[in-house]
Structure formats: structure tokens, C-alpha cells
Design a protein around this motif. Structure first.
Motif, PDB file in Angstrom:
ATOM      1  N   PRO A   1      -8.955  -6.443 -11.517  1.00 51.33           N
ATOM      2  CA  PRO A   1      -8.501  -7.040 -10.138  1.00 51.33           C
ATOM      3  C   PRO A   1      -8.728  -7.952 -10.836  1.00 51.33           C
ATOM      4  O   PRO A   1     -10.148  -8.721 -10.360  1.00 51.33           O
ATOM      5  N   SER A   2      -7.811  -9.589 -10.632  1.00 50.48           N
ATOM      6  CA  SER A   2      -8.442 -10.838 -10.544  1.00 50.48           C
ATOM      7  C   SER A   2      -7.450 -11.498  -9.131  1.00 50.48           C
ATOM      8  O   SER A   2      -6.989 -11.024  -8.435  1.00 50.48           O
TER       9      SER A   2
ATOM     10  N   PHE B   1      -5.761 -13.629  -9.112  1.00 55.75           N
ATOM     11  CA  PHE B   1      -3.611 -13.364  -8.709  1.00 55.75           C
ATOM     12  C   PHE B   1      -3.025 -12.031  -8.848  1.00 55.75           C
ATOM     13  O   PHE B   1      -2.013 -12.012  -8.901  1.00 55.75           O
TER      14      PHE B   1
ATOM     15  N   ASP C   1      -5.897  -3.732  -7.461  1.00 53.62           N
ATOM     16  CA  ASP C   1      -6.453  -2.743  -6.221  1.00 53.62           C
ATOM     17  C   ASP C   1      -5.362  -2.614  -5.483  1.00 53.62           C
ATOM     18  O   ASP C   1      -5.496  -0.966  -5.035  1.00 53.62           O
ATOM     19  N   LEU C   2      -4.952  -3.717  -4.844  1.00 50.58           N
ATOM     20  CA  LEU C   2      -3.474  -2.935  -4.320  1.00 50.58           C
ATOM     21  C   LEU C   2      -2.216  -2.370  -4.840  1.00 50.58           C
ATOM     22  O   LEU C   2      -2.028  -2.172  -3.873  1.00 50.58           O
TER      23      LEU C   2
ATOM     24  N   ARG D   1     -11.021 -12.314  -7.449  1.00 48.13           N
ATOM     25  CA  ARG D   1     -10.458 -11.205  -7.419  1.00 48.13           C
ATOM     26  C   ARG D   1     -11.191 -11.714  -6.053  1.00 48.13           C
ATOM     27  O   ARG D   1     -10.793 -11.470  -5.049  1.00 48.13           O
TER      28      ARG D   1
ATOM     29  N   PRO E   1      -4.299  -8.783  -8.115  1.00 49.18           N
ATOM     30  CA  PRO E   1      -5.387  -7.662  -7.295  1.00 49.18           C
ATOM     31  C   PRO E   1      -4.307  -6.723  -7.914  1.00 49.18           C
ATOM     32  O   PRO E   1      -4.150  -5.953  -6.536  1.00 49.18           O
TER      33      PRO E   1
ATOM     34  N   LEU F   1       0.744  -1.053  -0.248  1.00 54.59           N
ATOM     35  CA  LEU F   1       0.201  -0.066   0.040  1.00 54.59           C
ATOM     36  C   LEU F   1       0.628   1.276   0.379  1.00 54.59           C
ATOM     37  O   LEU F   1       0.546   2.377  -0.440  1.00 54.59           O
TER      38      LEU F   1
END
Lengths: 259, 259, 259, 259
Positions: free
Chosen positions: C106-107, C109, C113-114, D108, C111, B162
Motif C-alpha cells: 500500500p502507498s 494514495f 490494505d483496505l 501509506r 491504501p 472493508l
């Protein structure tokens, strides 16, 4: 009936390495070590240290390159009373002694902070020993003992979903649940007969009625036939061998029999 | 120059609850508490306990329903030398004293076992204080101080991706990195001036050259102006308030000024 | 120069099981399948289905108990231009065609979004192909190709900290980073020579300048020597074999040579 | 009885931003849009795209700085039959049509690969619709609807332990469980009356007996009173608003009433 313990370890090191070894049955009021001996192949440095919570001993080793061989044997008489877990009373947190407070807190492999609602939902209305007994039974009913599914970084939050694992995982899940119910709980690295396949074993210990009580969620071992090696918040604290460098397992053997 | 600390807390409880409070500056050789006082609204139970590692004190409270108000003030003279972190020597693990061994191990919010390759790659060739200084600088360069991104279950493994967070997260990341480099590291809950916005603060402490040294990865505070409240493996051990039940924040105020 | 591909698989099933197989080089404008053949030991059911995004084919099999053997060979001529990734332009999201939108998301494996702040921090000021090239180089510099560290549930969020893995992990990390920079990215399961040890391979594909471009973060393969099998959001979509039941690997062999 | 839908959104953008909007009830055989209209404050770019799986439409917007206001209203007649989920037959994976295969795979927020043993243990002996009905009931019995516990990065693996969440989390858990039982499952973003507090809603859809069937694990909505907006593997695919930049919520209102 005493337990007869034999352990051999052999690890190979390609460069000089520091390591922490904890494989000896701890001395204590609930288990008497009748005889014991440890042999270690030549090392550069050897120093004994108290184990976590002053239970048992850890040994600092500095090894050169090549093979480290460790050979341990002991005869231990366990005189630990087997409590009826379900009947033990709950101690409200504000009455807990200072030395068990840390065991209410989440740890690396026992993230009990995530188990709050789960425990309240699944074990609603239960407290103290009755709650721990229900947790133990729930794990026994819902988990399968399957080696190879978990690894050294598997936490109880992973296991609660995977529902498979080995003694380490069973203990981590029970410890996490107990802490989430405000019951201090710790992880114990132990020797026990009937562990299948024979290996180091692990159980949970819960603080109920002013004492620690062992609970084996795998159902393999009974408190009066368990020899404690060391304790900690979880497996991170009482690993039998922590290498600060790269170690290659050559051979490992654990045998525990009734004398 | 002494630090003048003022803290007020008000929490609302809808049912009787146990809680653990740790907000007082710890007594110790590196910080002298010149004057202090704590006022707590009427409670059902009050008991002082030593803090983690016998540093500072935790207070068990049992509160009834309604509002809990806590008012603390202190004047603390800090006489902690400011070391040049980068110059401090590394102690090989096998020479570490027993009481710091646990601080090599991963914990709930500092899963240092996952940071091994990262640390070896990013800080290759560095050891001891030079390595810690590089870690501190790396965090300063790569993280942004952003409240609201992390929460009470955020670990250093989350934060490293993050790259945003608050003092708690900065400290967790630095502690995780240090442990992964075989340097004992702990989390300290502290008071410091210049923290913006004013609040409880947290820093890392690393064991180098036979002593603990504070390192603030946020860069907000200097060791000679930090009053330690308590320490632990991570935030789980030295939270200023742990409620064993539901607490509703009413008001919270922290002020730290130079006297 | 055509690629000559030979693959043998043998799996053992202790009960009738459904499985999805995808091991054939896909037909397409950028790779011409000169000859190919697949042999499968007797099964109860066989049905061809289009692959994800209509690329390549998946085969539904229903096998009885016993051994499943699959034997595939092909000669494939790849005529895929090798673009200079760093020179490719960025397409603003609102100008992207509908069929690539899902590849921004995102999927399992990947991700992505992170990865937002990480990407903004590490690759600040870069966009489009220059950004992807920098990501590829960053991974090459910071990761080590180490089999056995990752497993079937390892995601790019794990890998970014572990910094070790195999082609699957390298591709997942690059895909995650690209998506976090608003560049559509997908995972491709492929054959390529020089993969060491020889095995199925995986690369990322990024959408830049109105076309998909292959990028191999491991550096093992070049786009003009890669035969695509299938694509998807990540390894979940283009696994060479998904068993809906328990499969035991007996033998697996992949050989890719230049003709 | 038709549903009357009114939605207003207002977001503030401090710099020009791309975003993807999906808030209109989809056209389809099981829901007839009697009347509808959407108003959007001036934007730099507007382009309609098909939704995931060609269900509904997504709108690409490019907005300048300032406030984006969106106003949507529709009257939708739902003529979706309400199936008895428990009575629906299971389709063996190898007989599934190509277009639902992807919905067997983990995504996800629905990491169904981790739910295998859990589902086999908890729902042993159940298959097809009976299994899905049992999953729905299990979630209803074990979860509490609590806003604020989960956030945009919460996955079903988190929720299964937290046992609290909102409609998004309920749907993710049910989708994950169904996939782990080899039943294709997707996430649907919908409008429904009686959602409390009024907001966008989400349900699971499972593929049983050759058709998709809606299942609302929260129990708030019935299939014959649900207007589908879009579908996807999980919330990542059918978010009502995805901003590729920073958006500040100003105001959001959803009202769904029976006409």
C-alpha cells in the motif's frame, strides 16, 4: 449597541429542489430582535420549522428552476453577559441535565472520541472553564485563519493536523476538545461584526456552571456582540443553506454593523 | 409471543467514574413491557434521564472503585406491524416534519455527506421504500458478518470499503445510505432473539410514509420480534454503556428468548 | 503515428524555492523520443536525477523569486503493443521478481490494505488479467469523471466512496484494487491525445505475464498512444512539479496531438 | 559488545499461501554479522530477494497447509557511530542525491503531506538536526507507549491525534514530521535490546549531513545497539512477515541480549 444585519443570497437551480434555510437571528432571552424581515423570491413551498434544540427557525423551501433570491435584514440587541470563561466551574457528567447529554457525544465534524488522550496530555490538570480557556488559547496560538484549506467535509480530526482553517474549523476543534474533557459543547451559527472577510460566522458554546457560554476560538467576536442564528452538534445541524439537489451559488453577501 | 430478556453486566473501575447506562427496553406504543426489573450494585449517584428523542431512559451513575454489577430482566410484548418496506412511499424533504430533520444530517459514524454519488450511482431510479429495500439487499449481498474487524471508531465510510463488520456497522451503513437518498434514518439499539452470538443488537430505522420503520441489514431480526432500547443518530447516541473514565469489562451476558 | 507534445508552465515564487520537475517523455524500448527540447527560465541550480525506478528523469531546480517558465516540446513514437488485458496470466506472488515486490504494498494514495474484502467480494473467482479487466470495467461503470471533487490529498479510499474524480483518482483506485488482488501495480504519469480537457494524464500499470501493461480506467487513452513520463507507487512519486515551498500557478498548457 | 538475537515464529495456514519474510539482520558497513543461521520448516518454494533499497533480504515462501516454523539466530557486532542529531546540518532539497528523493514523499502510514503547517508551527525556526531532535523530544513528551491502541492500518495522521501507540507508530510520526520539514526519512525494522516487552522494534532514519542516522522516538534503543533488518518508506515495506492469504499466529518470540 444593536447589531444591524443585512444578508442577500442568490442561488441558481437547474431543476426543482428542496432546501432548508436558516439565516434569521433566533429569538431568545439573550438577544432581542428589534426588527427584522425576510424576502424570498417565489417558491413552490414554504414551511417554518423549529431549529435544532428549538433555537431559531429553519425554513423548508421547494424551489422551481431558476434563481432563488433571499434578502434578510434585522436589528438585534444582544444582552448576553460576557463571562470570565476561565473562572467557570466544571459540572461532573452525572450531574448534567438530560438536555445536554447529547452534546457530550462525538458528531460528524467533531469526532471527540478521538481527542481523549490529546486533551488529557495537552491540558492535564485543568478542568471546567480553565480547561476551555486553555483550549481556546491553544487554538489561537497554533492555528492560522486560512480560507480554502478546508471544505465541507473537513472534520476537527483533519484540522488538528492541518492547523489551518476558517471559523467553522476553529469551532469544530474547540467543540471536539471540550467534549473530550467531558464538557458539553455545541456549534453555533452566528452573525458578528468585525468578521473578516464579512460572512456568516461560527463559534463554540460550552456548558459550564449550568448555562451555555459562547467561545470564539478565532478571537474575532465577543459574546455580547454575537447574534445567534441556530445551534447544533456541528455545522451539519446549523448550515445556513442545505440543498437536497444541486445548487449553484450566484451571489452571497453578509453585512453586520454596530447600530 | 413475548420476548424474555436477561442481561448481566459487570465492569471494574479503578477510580470513581461517571457513566451513562441504557439497557432497558423502552416503553412505547409498539412494544409493551409486561414486567421488568433492574438491579444495580451500590453506587454513589443514580439519576434517570430521558433517552435521545425521549425514547427509553438513560441512567447516570457515579460509581466508586471496584466492581459495578447490573442485572436486568424484562418480558416485552412487541406489537409492531411488519411493513413491506419496498412498498412504502417517499416523502419529499420539504414535507418532512420538524422532528425528523436532524436525521437527514450526517453524524459521527454515519457520514452520509460522503455517500451521495455512491447512492445515486448504485441505486439510480429508486426512491422511498424501494430504494431502502435495495440498499438492505445490497448490504446483505456485499457484506460479511465478521466480529473483530471493526472497533468503536469505525464509521460507515470505513465499512463501505472493508465490507465486513457487526450489527453496528451494518446499521451505520444502511443509515448513511438512506440519509444520502434524503430519507431520514436513525440507529436503534435493540434486543432480538436469534442474534448469533447473543449480544445487544442494532438496526436501522427509516422514516417512510410518516412513520419510523425498522430494517435489519444483517437479516437476523424481524421488526415484530425486536425490543427497542433507545435510538439516536448513530451508536454514539445510544450506547448501552458510556464510561467517562476507564472501565474494565469483567463479564457481559445477553439472552433474548421467545416466551 | 508519432505524438507531438507541447507543454508550457509558468509559476510564480515569492521566495527562493527548491522544486522537482518531471515533465519529459521517458526514453525506453516502448517509446522512442524522435526529438525533444526543454527550455527553463534562469534558475540558481539545475540538476538531473533519475526518475523513480530509473524511468525518465527528474530535475532539481532552485529558483529565485519571480516567475519560473518551462517550455517543453517533443515528438515521440510509441511502439507499445496493446495486450488483451483479460487474457494475461496471473503470476503467483512467490514467483514475482524482486523489483516489483514494492508494488504489491500500500502507498499514500493507494491504501490497498483496505481493499482486500472489497476485491474478494466484487471480483470473486477472477484472477490475473481477467480480474484487472473486470476492475477497469467496474470503475468505468461506477465512476464519473468530475474535476474539482478531489484534491491533492484524496486517496483511493476516499474515491471508492465518492465515485467521482479525475484521471489521478481513476488510476489510484485501479492500482489499489490490483494490489489487493496480489497483482503488482504502479502509477504512471503520461501524455496522451484526446484527454479532455487537455492536461497531464495518468494511468495504471499492472504486472502480468512478466511485463508491465498500461490500463487507463478512464477509457480516454490507448497504450499505443501514450507517452510515459514517469512512474511510481502513486501520484506522490511522479508529480510533474513538487515545490518545496509556496508556488503560485500562473499558466499551464498541455497539448498532445497525433503527427 | 555484540548483540545476540534469537527469534522463533510459528504460524498456521489453513490453505497453501505465499508469504514474504524479512527477519534477518542485514549485512552492512555499520553492522557486522559474526554468525547467523535460519531454519524454516519444509515449504514448497523458497527464494531470496533483496530488501527494499537493497538493504537486507526478503524471502519468498510458498507454504502448504499446516504450521510454518521459523527459527533465526545471529550474533551481530554494531559499529555505528552515535551522532549528535541536534548538531547535524540540513541539506537543501535541490542538493539531495537521487536515491533519497523518494524518502521526501508521503507514504501509506506516513502521510507527510498533511503535516506541513503542523511542523512549521510547532518547530518554527528549526532546521536540519536541531529540528529532528526537537521532533523526537516532542514525541517523547506527548506520546504514551500503549500497545493495543493502534493496529495494522493506523497511520501517523491517526497517531498524531491519538498520542498513543507502539514503536511502529512512534517511528511513523517522526518520519512524517521529518519529511514535512523537507528532510528525507525512512522506516527501519530492527532488533534492539531493552525493548519492553521484547519484540521486533522499529525506528526512524533521517538523512542529514549526507548519511542516514537512526533516531528512536521511543527512547528505548541507541543507534550503536541496534541491528537493522530492513528499511522502507514505512512499515508496509519492511514488515517481518507479509502473508498473501490468511495466517494464524501460533507463537512468536524475540530475544535480543548483549553478548
Amino acid at each position: 449597541m444593536p447589531l444591524i444585519i443585512e444578508t442577500w443570497l442568490a442561488y441558481d437551480y437547474t431543476e426543482p429542489t428542496d432546501l432548508l434555510l436558516q439565516i434569521e437571528a433566533a429569538l431568545g432571552p439573550d438577544q432581542r430582535v428589534i426588527e427584522h424581515g425576510i424576502g424570498i423570491s417565489p417558491v413552490e413551498h414554504f414551511a417554518r420549522m423549529p431549529g435544532h434544540d428549538e433555537i431559531g427557525e429553519r425554513i423548508w423551501l421547494r424551489v422551481g428552476t431558476g434563481e432563488l433570491r433571499v434578502d434578510y435584514h434585522a436589528v438585534v440587541e444582544v444582552n448576553r453577559p460576557v463571562a470570565d470563561i476561565a473562572a467557570l466551574p466544571f459540572t461532573e457528567p452525572h450531574l448534567l441535565p438530560g438536555e445536554v447529554i447529547d452534546y457530550l457525544m462525538p458528531s460528524r465534524f467533531c469526532p471527540s472520541d478521538l481527542f481523549g488522550t490529546f486533551v488529557q496530555t495537552e491540558f492535564a490538570g485543568l478542568g471546567g472553564g480553565a480547561c476551555v480557556a486553555a483550549m481556546r488559547d491553544w487554538i489561537a496560538a497554533n492555528f492560522s485563519y486560512v480560507p480554502g484549506v478546508s471544505n465541507a467535509s473537513t472534520s476537527a480530526a483533519d484540522s488538528i493536523l492541518l492547523r489551518q482553517g476558517v471559523c467553522r474549523d476553529y469551532a469544530h476543534v474547540l467543540v471536539s476538545m471540550a467534549r473530550a474533557a467531558s464538557i458539553p459543547a455545541r456549534y453555533a451559527s452566528v452573525y458578528a461584526p468585525d468578521v473578516d472577510p464579512p460572512d456568516f460566522h461560527a463559534v463554540a458554546e460550552v456548558w459550564l456552571g449550568d448555562a451555555w457560554h459562547m467561545v470564539d476560538a478565532t478571537g474575532m467576536a465577543r459574546p455580547d456582540e454575537i447574534a445567534r442564528i441556530g445551534v447544533g452538534r456541528d455545522a451539519a445541524d446549523s448550515s445556513f443553506l442545505s440543498s437536497f439537489g444541486i445548487a449553484q451559488l450566484v451571489n452571497q453577501h453578509v453585512s453586520v454593523t454596530r447600530g
